[in-house]
Write an enzyme that holds these catalytic residues in place. Structure first.
Site, PDB file in Angstrom:
ATOM      1  CG  HIS A 225      -1.832   1.333   0.917  1.00  0.00           C
ATOM      2  ND1 HIS A 225      -2.807   1.494  -0.036  1.00  0.00           N
ATOM      3  CD2 HIS A 225      -1.648   2.545   1.459  1.00  0.00           C
ATOM      4  CE1 HIS A 225      -3.201   2.756  -0.044  1.00  0.00           C
ATOM      5  NE2 HIS A 225      -2.507   3.414   0.859  1.00  0.00           N
ATOM      6  CE1 TYR A 229      -2.212   5.672  -0.326  1.00  0.00           C
ATOM      7  CE2 TYR A 229      -1.978   8.041  -0.239  1.00  0.00           C
ATOM      8  CZ  TYR A 229      -2.778   6.921  -0.240  1.00  0.00           C
ATOM      9  OH  TYR A 229      -4.123   7.061  -0.170  1.00  0.00           O
ATOM     10  CG  HIS A 376      -8.592   1.711  -7.947  1.00  0.00           C
ATOM     11  ND1 HIS A 376      -8.900   2.984  -7.535  1.00  0.00           N
ATOM     12  CD2 HIS A 376      -7.593   1.289  -7.116  1.00  0.00           C
ATOM     13  CE1 HIS A 376      -8.124   3.316  -6.499  1.00  0.00           C
ATOM     14  NE2 HIS A 376      -7.316   2.298  -6.237  1.00  0.00           N
ATOM     15  CG  PHE A 377      -4.198  -0.735 -10.564  1.00  0.00           C
ATOM     16  CD1 PHE A 377      -4.720  -1.818  -9.880  1.00  0.00           C
ATOM     17  CD2 PHE A 377      -3.532  -0.955 -11.739  1.00  0.00           C
ATOM     18  CE1 PHE A 377      -4.587  -3.102 -10.371  1.00  0.00           C
ATOM     19  CE2 PHE A 377      -3.395  -2.219 -12.239  1.00  0.00           C
ATOM     20  CZ  PHE A 377      -3.932  -3.309 -11.556  1.00  0.00           C
ATOM     21  CG  HIS A 378      -4.745   0.464 -15.941  1.00  0.00           C
ATOM     22  ND1 HIS A 378      -4.947  -0.774 -15.402  1.00  0.00           N
ATOM     23  CD2 HIS A 378      -3.628   0.352 -16.700  1.00  0.00           C
ATOM     24  CE1 HIS A 378      -4.003  -1.605 -15.826  1.00  0.00           C
ATOM     25  NE2 HIS A 378      -3.188  -0.940 -16.611  1.00  0.00           N
ATOM     26  NE  ARG A 441      -5.852  -7.746 -10.204  1.00  0.00           N
ATOM     27  CZ  ARG A 441      -5.069  -7.145  -9.288  1.00  0.00           C
ATOM     28  NH1 ARG A 441      -5.532  -6.918  -8.060  1.00  0.00           N
ATOM     29  NH2 ARG A 441      -3.852  -6.769  -9.584  1.00  0.00           N
ATOM     30  NE  ARG A 442      -2.488 -10.078 -10.475  1.00  0.00           N
ATOM     31  CZ  ARG A 442      -1.841 -10.019  -9.328  1.00  0.00           C
ATOM     32  NH1 ARG A 442      -2.149 -10.814  -8.341  1.00  0.00           N
ATOM     33  NH2 ARG A 442      -0.856  -9.152  -9.164  1.00  0.00           N
TER      34      ARG A 442
HETATM   35 FE1  HAS Z   1      -5.917   2.084  -4.515  1.00  0.00          FE
HETATM   36  C1  HAS Z   1      -6.074  -1.360  -4.910  1.00  0.00           C
HETATM   37  C2  HAS Z   1      -8.089   1.899  -1.879  1.00  0.00           C
HETATM   38  C3  HAS Z   1      -5.562   5.474  -3.939  1.00  0.00           C
HETATM   39  C4  HAS Z   1      -3.190   2.132  -6.617  1.00  0.00           C
HETATM   40  N1  HAS Z   1      -4.858   0.672  -5.578  1.00  0.00           N
HETATM   41  C5  HAS Z   1      -5.089  -0.687  -5.617  1.00  0.00           C
HETATM   42  C6  HAS Z   1      -4.126  -1.322  -6.472  1.00  0.00           C
HETATM   43  C7  HAS Z   1      -3.280  -0.334  -6.939  1.00  0.00           C
HETATM   44  C8  HAS Z   1      -3.759   0.906  -6.366  1.00  0.00           C
HETATM   45  C9  HAS Z   1      -2.084  -0.518  -7.843  1.00  0.00           C
HETATM   46  O1  HAS Z   1      -9.191  -0.288  -0.038  1.00  0.00           O
HETATM   47  C10 HAS Z   1      -4.102  -2.801  -6.833  1.00  0.00           C
HETATM   48  C11 HAS Z   1      -3.067  -3.626  -6.174  1.00  0.00           C
HETATM   49  C12 HAS Z   1      -3.137  -5.050  -6.652  1.00  0.00           C
HETATM   50  O2  HAS Z   1      -2.482  -5.374  -7.669  1.00  0.00           O
HETATM   51  O3  HAS Z   1      -3.901  -5.821  -6.067  1.00  0.00           O
HETATM   52  N2  HAS Z   1      -6.728   3.431  -3.196  1.00  0.00           N
HETATM   53  C13 HAS Z   1      -7.601   3.154  -2.208  1.00  0.00           C
HETATM   54  C14 HAS Z   1      -7.982   4.380  -1.501  1.00  0.00           C
HETATM   55  C15 HAS Z   1      -7.268   5.399  -2.108  1.00  0.00           C
HETATM   56  C16 HAS Z   1      -6.462   4.786  -3.150  1.00  0.00           C
HETATM   57  C17 HAS Z   1      -8.924   4.516  -0.354  1.00  0.00           C
HETATM   58  N3  HAS Z   1      -4.649   3.517  -5.177  1.00  0.00           N
HETATM   59  C18 HAS Z   1      -4.656   4.846  -4.806  1.00  0.00           C
HETATM   60  C19 HAS Z   1      -3.580   5.547  -5.445  1.00  0.00           C
HETATM   61  C20 HAS Z   1      -2.895   4.597  -6.200  1.00  0.00           C
HETATM   62  C21 HAS Z   1      -3.584   3.339  -6.017  1.00  0.00           C
HETATM   63  C22 HAS Z   1      -3.279   7.012  -5.268  1.00  0.00           C
HETATM   64  C23 HAS Z   1      -1.715   4.734  -7.070  1.00  0.00           C
HETATM   65  C24 HAS Z   1      -1.087   5.831  -7.355  1.00  0.00           C
HETATM   66  N4  HAS Z   1      -6.922   0.567  -3.610  1.00  0.00           N
HETATM   67  C25 HAS Z   1      -7.722   0.711  -2.518  1.00  0.00           C
HETATM   68  C26 HAS Z   1      -8.179  -0.637  -2.075  1.00  0.00           C
HETATM   69  C27 HAS Z   1      -7.586  -1.563  -2.930  1.00  0.00           C
HETATM   70  C28 HAS Z   1      -6.805  -0.775  -3.877  1.00  0.00           C
HETATM   71  C29 HAS Z   1      -9.055  -0.965  -0.955  1.00  0.00           C
HETATM   72  C30 HAS Z   1      -7.723  -3.095  -2.879  1.00  0.00           C
HETATM   73  C31 HAS Z   1      -8.750  -3.566  -3.820  1.00  0.00           C
HETATM   74  C32 HAS Z   1      -8.809  -5.069  -3.856  1.00  0.00           C
HETATM   75  O4  HAS Z   1      -9.827  -5.616  -3.392  1.00  0.00           O
HETATM   76  O5  HAS Z   1      -7.865  -5.721  -4.347  1.00  0.00           O
HETATM   77  C33 HAS Z   1      -7.289   6.856  -1.668  1.00  0.00           C
HETATM   78  O6  HAS Z   1      -5.987   7.248  -1.302  1.00  0.00           O
HETATM   79  C34 HAS Z   1      -7.829   7.803  -2.700  1.00  0.00           C
HETATM   80  C35 HAS Z   1      -7.920   9.249  -2.173  1.00  0.00           C
HETATM   81  C36 HAS Z   1      -8.115  10.227  -3.282  1.00  0.00           C
HETATM   82  C37 HAS Z   1      -9.048  11.184  -3.348  1.00  0.00           C
HETATM   83  C38 HAS Z   1      -9.120  12.102  -4.535  1.00  0.00           C
HETATM   84  C39 HAS Z   1      -8.617  13.534  -4.242  1.00  0.00           C
HETATM   85  C40 HAS Z   1      -8.566  14.334  -5.505  1.00  0.00           C
HETATM   86  C41 HAS Z   1      -7.566  15.166  -5.883  1.00  0.00           C
HETATM   87  C42 HAS Z   1      -7.623  15.850  -7.244  1.00  0.00           C
HETATM   88  C43 HAS Z   1      -8.180  17.252  -7.188  1.00  0.00           C
HETATM   89  C44 HAS Z   1      -8.421  17.784  -8.582  1.00  0.00           C
HETATM   90  C45 HAS Z   1      -8.361  19.084  -8.952  1.00  0.00           C
HETATM   91  C46 HAS Z   1      -8.662  19.481 -10.362  1.00  0.00           C
HETATM   92  C47 HAS Z   1      -8.037  20.173  -8.005  1.00  0.00           C
HETATM   93  C48 HAS Z   1     -10.052  11.361  -2.259  1.00  0.00           C
HETATM   94  C49 HAS Z   1      -6.380  15.438  -5.024  1.00  0.00           C
HETATM   95  C50 HAS Z   1     -10.106  19.849 -10.451  1.00  0.00           C
HETATM   96  C51 HAS Z   1     -10.448  20.829 -11.527  1.00  0.00           C
HETATM   97  C52 HAS Z   1     -11.674  20.979 -12.039  1.00  0.00           C
HETATM   98  C53 HAS Z   1     -11.915  21.990 -13.099  1.00  0.00           C
HETATM   99  C54 HAS Z   1     -12.824  20.147 -11.595  1.00  0.00           C
HETATM  100  C1  HEM Z   2      -2.481  -4.778 -15.829  1.00  0.00           C
HETATM  101  C2  HEM Z   2      -3.133  -2.738 -20.180  1.00  0.00           C
HETATM  102  C3  HEM Z   2      -0.326   1.026 -18.883  1.00  0.00           C
HETATM  103  C4  HEM Z   2       0.147  -0.909 -14.472  1.00  0.00           C
HETATM  104  C5  HEM Z   2      -2.928  -4.534 -17.107  1.00  0.00           C
HETATM  105  C6  HEM Z   2      -3.814  -5.380 -17.851  1.00  0.00           C
HETATM  106  C7  HEM Z   2      -4.013  -4.797 -19.075  1.00  0.00           C
HETATM  107  C8  HEM Z   2      -3.242  -3.592 -19.110  1.00  0.00           C
HETATM  108  C9  HEM Z   2      -4.869  -5.308 -20.220  1.00  0.00           C
HETATM  109  C10 HEM Z   2      -4.245  -6.730 -17.367  1.00  0.00           C
HETATM  110  C11 HEM Z   2      -5.422  -7.168 -16.996  1.00  0.00           C
HETATM  111  C12 HEM Z   2      -5.497  -8.507 -16.335  1.00  0.00           C
HETATM  112  O1  HEM Z   2      -5.440  -9.573 -17.014  1.00  0.00           O
HETATM  113  O2  HEM Z   2      -5.680  -8.533 -15.133  1.00  0.00           O
HETATM  114  C13 HEM Z   2      -2.358  -1.582 -20.225  1.00  0.00           C
HETATM  115  C14 HEM Z   2      -2.108  -0.798 -21.414  1.00  0.00           C
HETATM  116  C15 HEM Z   2      -1.324   0.255 -21.041  1.00  0.00           C
HETATM  117  C16 HEM Z   2      -1.076   0.131 -19.632  1.00  0.00           C
HETATM  118  C17 HEM Z   2      -2.633  -1.124 -22.796  1.00  0.00           C
HETATM  119  C18 HEM Z   2      -0.752   1.375 -21.886  1.00  0.00           C
HETATM  120  C19 HEM Z   2      -0.233   1.170 -23.051  1.00  0.00           C
HETATM  121  C20 HEM Z   2       0.008   0.847 -17.561  1.00  0.00           C
HETATM  122  C21 HEM Z   2       0.784   1.776 -16.772  1.00  0.00           C
HETATM  123  C22 HEM Z   2       0.901   1.240 -15.530  1.00  0.00           C
HETATM  124  C23 HEM Z   2       0.220  -0.043 -15.545  1.00  0.00           C
HETATM  125  C24 HEM Z   2       1.347   3.097 -17.292  1.00  0.00           C
HETATM  126  C25 HEM Z   2       1.592   1.771 -14.311  1.00  0.00           C
HETATM  127  C26 HEM Z   2       2.387   2.796 -14.247  1.00  0.00           C
HETATM  128  C27 HEM Z   2      -0.462  -2.142 -14.490  1.00  0.00           C
HETATM  129  C28 HEM Z   2      -0.450  -3.064 -13.372  1.00  0.00           C
HETATM  130  C29 HEM Z   2      -1.203  -4.178 -13.767  1.00  0.00           C
HETATM  131  C30 HEM Z   2      -1.676  -3.919 -15.113  1.00  0.00           C
HETATM  132  C31 HEM Z   2       0.243  -2.844 -12.019  1.00  0.00           C
HETATM  133  C32 HEM Z   2      -1.546  -5.395 -12.922  1.00  0.00           C
HETATM  134  C33 HEM Z   2      -0.706  -6.555 -13.144  1.00  0.00           C
HETATM  135  C34 HEM Z   2      -1.185  -7.716 -12.332  1.00  0.00           C
HETATM  136  O3  HEM Z   2      -2.391  -7.862 -12.074  1.00  0.00           O
HETATM  137  O4  HEM Z   2      -0.322  -8.493 -11.932  1.00  0.00           O
HETATM  138  N1  HEM Z   2      -2.600  -3.445 -17.892  1.00  0.00           N
HETATM  139  N2  HEM Z   2      -1.720  -0.989 -19.162  1.00  0.00           N
HETATM  140  N3  HEM Z   2      -0.316  -0.240 -16.784  1.00  0.00           N
HETATM  141  N4  HEM Z   2      -1.206  -2.690 -15.518  1.00  0.00           N
HETATM  142 FE1  HEM Z   2      -1.473  -1.832 -17.316  1.00  0.00          FE
HETATM  143 CU    CU Z   3      -3.913   0.280  -0.849  1.00  0.00          CU
END
Ligand code: HAS
Ligand code: HEM
Ligand code: CU
Length: 550
Positions: A225, A229, A376-378, A441-442
């Site tokens: 996690h 961050y 979510h994470f894309h 997924r996967r």
């Molecule tokens: Fe997540 C799974 C919960 C944030 C990445 N997350 C993942 C995985 C990845 C990932 C890679 O609780 C999958 C891992 C795997 O392979 O299994 N995530 C959260 C929560 C947040 C969160 C509560 N995640 C992120 C961020 C990531 C990321 C950031 C990468 C960079 N996530 C989860 C949970 C899972 C999870 C469960 C497990 C799911 C499962 O069952 O497997 C929070 O930190 C999000 C807080 C964010 C906000 C948004 C604030 C908005 C901002 C933008 C302001 C915009 C402006 C522009 C000012 C509350 C700061 C506006 C302008 C206008 C004109 C409108």
């Molecule tokens: C998984 C496509 C860019 C991070 C996947 C999956 C697809 C995909 C189809 C797999 C789905 C599955 O079978 O579960 C793409 C394409 C991209 C792209 C077409 C752009 C050309 C990125 C980037 C990141 C990223 C920029 C991170 C910086 C991941 C991760 C997984 C994933 C962490 C999960 C792998 C796993 O489950 O083990 N992506 N993706 N991808 N992608 Fe991407």
């Molecule tokens: Cu997390």
């Protein structure tokens, strides 16, 4: 130091930064090829040639994108910023530490990529036991972690030196944030280092027969996690520090920016269980506590959203914008240094909302292990973070090479950003939707024995592959831009570092009491993890032999 007048970036530091950035983009390209192929396989459009396995490809994609592209870019960016803000030059020893870190990480990366290509490590980027890769894969991971530690220590050392020379002063905002990012990384990687060195390496070499699976997954997510961050904090550095300068505004509140980073440090580690909500073997109470802490870590992100809106709106008003959204019009839409990260911010709103859904226990039961999570994470890492990193590259590469960002590259950058957003809209949108319908997924292409429900998922897979193809074009365009930037006309480009309002009070000194924050963070970690980890190691635990399923 006069920051409004562009300065020449120190050339030795420039080389170090550039090496990291180029390595990152190399990983992005190969990872992009894998991503494209995955989306085509899942939609049944192609079959993989030469006996390449789907999980082999997915491992390459996850490792190269999530672990390598991000880590290299981040370390390069942080080193550039501390060189810029902490004295205009890295200490020679810090520069050397940066290179040693780079060398170790690169050795580990090359080893791992070769093993993945040889099909000896198709264990995905989370390398869950009891899937068992070649032991050298884990050795490669250890090298990457140790290399990143040395780079991190370099950053701490530079700050320590600066503090000695500037007694009583607050460290510049960029470096404060860079140090928090690296402290979080060091504390978090202890978990994965223990997993790799104490559990996975002895087991994969055959020195021990079995592995405590529950413990290994818990150690992974203790790290996993905060890993997300670790990607987000440098993104926030750009949003807080760089973007105000790019748009010609002031930083809304230096103190609030620091406070949000301190909160991110405190609450981003003791929350790994929100990835393990559906796992047996962890008492509900501890899951409940960690979910509570997960909601705490949302707060600094909401503070960030607030600060950004405030910066934009105050800037707009100062330029005479009227009405509720008048400020939107005066933002520099045609400047890619703003546009790319801004699109990242915009995407982060639905991305963060999705995260909150994931973290809610009952809803997690619906989405866990489905393509929703991949969607979510894309949005988070592959769009909010990736677009921000691209946005940084447009000026950082010219800064460190002593070149300029041309109007043509700026225009191509805008096109690149739009392509990325469109591609991701289709790919991530389809992933979210079909995930809700239950598609896992996967998973490679399968009809689940001609199952009718699974057949209804196919149109979504096709949409995913259309989005994936657009994204791949965007990856290629990005690589083209990077190559072109390396040959841009010579000139001095400004390193955009924002400043706080002139009459703003300095941030309170306690925000820089590192010992206190690290101590508090450790206390929270101990509260969240001690008892559940003891239970996992107690008499009820189960040890598993290893499996090679590919
Ligand atoms: Fe997540 C799974 C919960 C944030 C990445 N997350 C993942 C995985 C990845 C990932 C890679 O609780 C999958 C891992 C795997 O392979 O299994 N995530 C959260 C929560 C947040 C969160 C509560 N995640 C992120 C961020 C990531 C990321 C950031 C990468 C960079 N996530 C989860 C949970 C899972 C999870 C469960 C497990 C799911 C499962 O069952 O497997 C929070 O930190 C999000 C807080 C964010 C906000 C948004 C604030 C908005 C901002 C933008 C302001 C915009 C402006 C522009 C000012 C509350 C700061 C506006 C302008 C206008 C004109 C409108
Ligand atoms: C998984 C496509 C860019 C991070 C996947 C999956 C697809 C995909 C189809 C797999 C789905 C599955 O079978 O579960 C793409 C394409 C991209 C792209 C077409 C752009 C050309 C990125 C980037 C990141 C990223 C920029 C991170 C910086 C991941 C991760 C997984 C994933 C962490 C999960 C792998 C796993 O489950 O083990 N992506 N993706 N991808 N992608 Fe991407
Ligand atoms: Cu997390």
């Amino acid at each position: 130091m006069n920051l409004t007048k562009p300065q020449v970036f120190h050339s030795k530091d420039g080389a170090l930064v550039l090496a990291h950035i180029l390595f990152a983009f190399g990983a992005l390209f190969i990872g992009g090829v894998a991503g494209l192929l995955q989306s085509m396989v899942r939609s049944g459009t192609i079959e993989l040639p030469f006996g390449i396995g789907y999980y082999q490809l997915l491992t390459a994609h996850g490792v190269l994108m999530a672990l390598i592209f991000t880590t290299y870019f981040i370390i390069g960016f942080l080193y550039s910023g501390i060189s810029q803000t902490l004295g205009g030059q890295l200490l020679p020893i810090v520069n050397r530490m940066g290179w040693v870190g780079f060398g170790l990480m690169s050795a580990g990366t090359l080893l791992d990529v070769v093993l993945i290509l040889l099909n000896k490590a198709s264990v995905l980027y989370t390398f869950y036991a009891p899937l068992k890769a070649s032991p050298y894969f884990y050795v490669g991971l250890a090298l990457i972690v140790v290399g990143s530690w040395i780079s991190g220590f370099g950053i701490f050392y530079q700050l320590k030196y600066w503090k000695k020379m500037n007694r009583g002063k607050n460290s510049p905002l960029f470096s404060f944030m860079a140090v928090i990012t690296m402290i979080m990384w060091q504390v978090a990687t202890i978990g994965v280092a223990v997993e790799v060195i104490v559990q996975l390496i002895p087991w994969s070499f055959g020195w021990v027969e079995t592995i405590n699976v529950m413990l290994s997954r818990t150690l992974f997510w203790y790290f996993g996690h905060p890993l997300v961050y670790f990607w987000l904090l440098p993104t926030y550095i750009c949003w807080y520090v760089v973007i105000p300068k790019v748009i010609g505004a002031k930083i809304y509140s230096d103190a609030m920016a620091r406070l949000s980073f301190v909160l991110l440090l405190l609450f981003s580690i003791p929350v790994g269980f929100h990835h393990q909500l559906m796992e047996p073997g962890i008492n509900q109470l501890w899951k409940f506590i960690q979910v509570g802490l997960t909601f705490m870590v949302v707060i600094p992100s909401l503070m960030t959203a607030f600060s950004l809106f405030a910066t934009f709106e105050m800037h707009g008003r100062s330029k005479g914008a009227k009405g509720m959204f008048g400020w939107v019009k005066v933002l520099p839409w045609k400047d890619v240094r703003f546009f790319a990260p801004f699109m990242g911010m915009l995407v982060f709103i639905p991305a963060g909302a999705g995260g909150i859904i994931n973290a809610s226990n009952q809803m997690n039961a619906v989405v866990h292990n489905t393509l929703w999570v991949t969607g979510h994470f894309h949005l988070t890492v592959a769009t909010s973070v990736a677009l921000t990193f691209f946005g940084i590259a447009y000026w950082l590469i010219p800064v460190v090479t002593g070149r300029t960002l041309t109007a043509r590259m700026n225009r191509l950058g805008i096109i690149q950003t739009i392509l990325w957003c469109v591609g991701m809209f289709f790919m991530s949108g389809a992933m979210h939707w079909v995930g809700l319908l239950g598609s896992p997924r996967r998973t490679a292409f399968t009809t689940y024995g001609e199952n009718a429900e699974a057949a209804s998922w196919l149109p979504y897979y096709v949409t995913m592959s259309i989005g994936g193809s657009i994204l791949f074009i965007a990856v290629v365009l990005m690589i083209y831009i990077v190559i072109k930037l390396m040959r841009s006309p010579k000139g001095v480009t400004e390193y955009p570092i924002g400043e706080a309002e002139e009459n703003a009070e300095p941030a309170p000194a306690y925000l820089e009491k590192w010992g206190m924050w690290i101590g508090l963070s450790v206390v929270l970690i101990l509260i969240a993890y001690t008892i559940p980890v003891m239970e996992m190691m107690g008499p009820m635990h189960y040890d598993s032999p290893g499996y090679k399923t590919w």
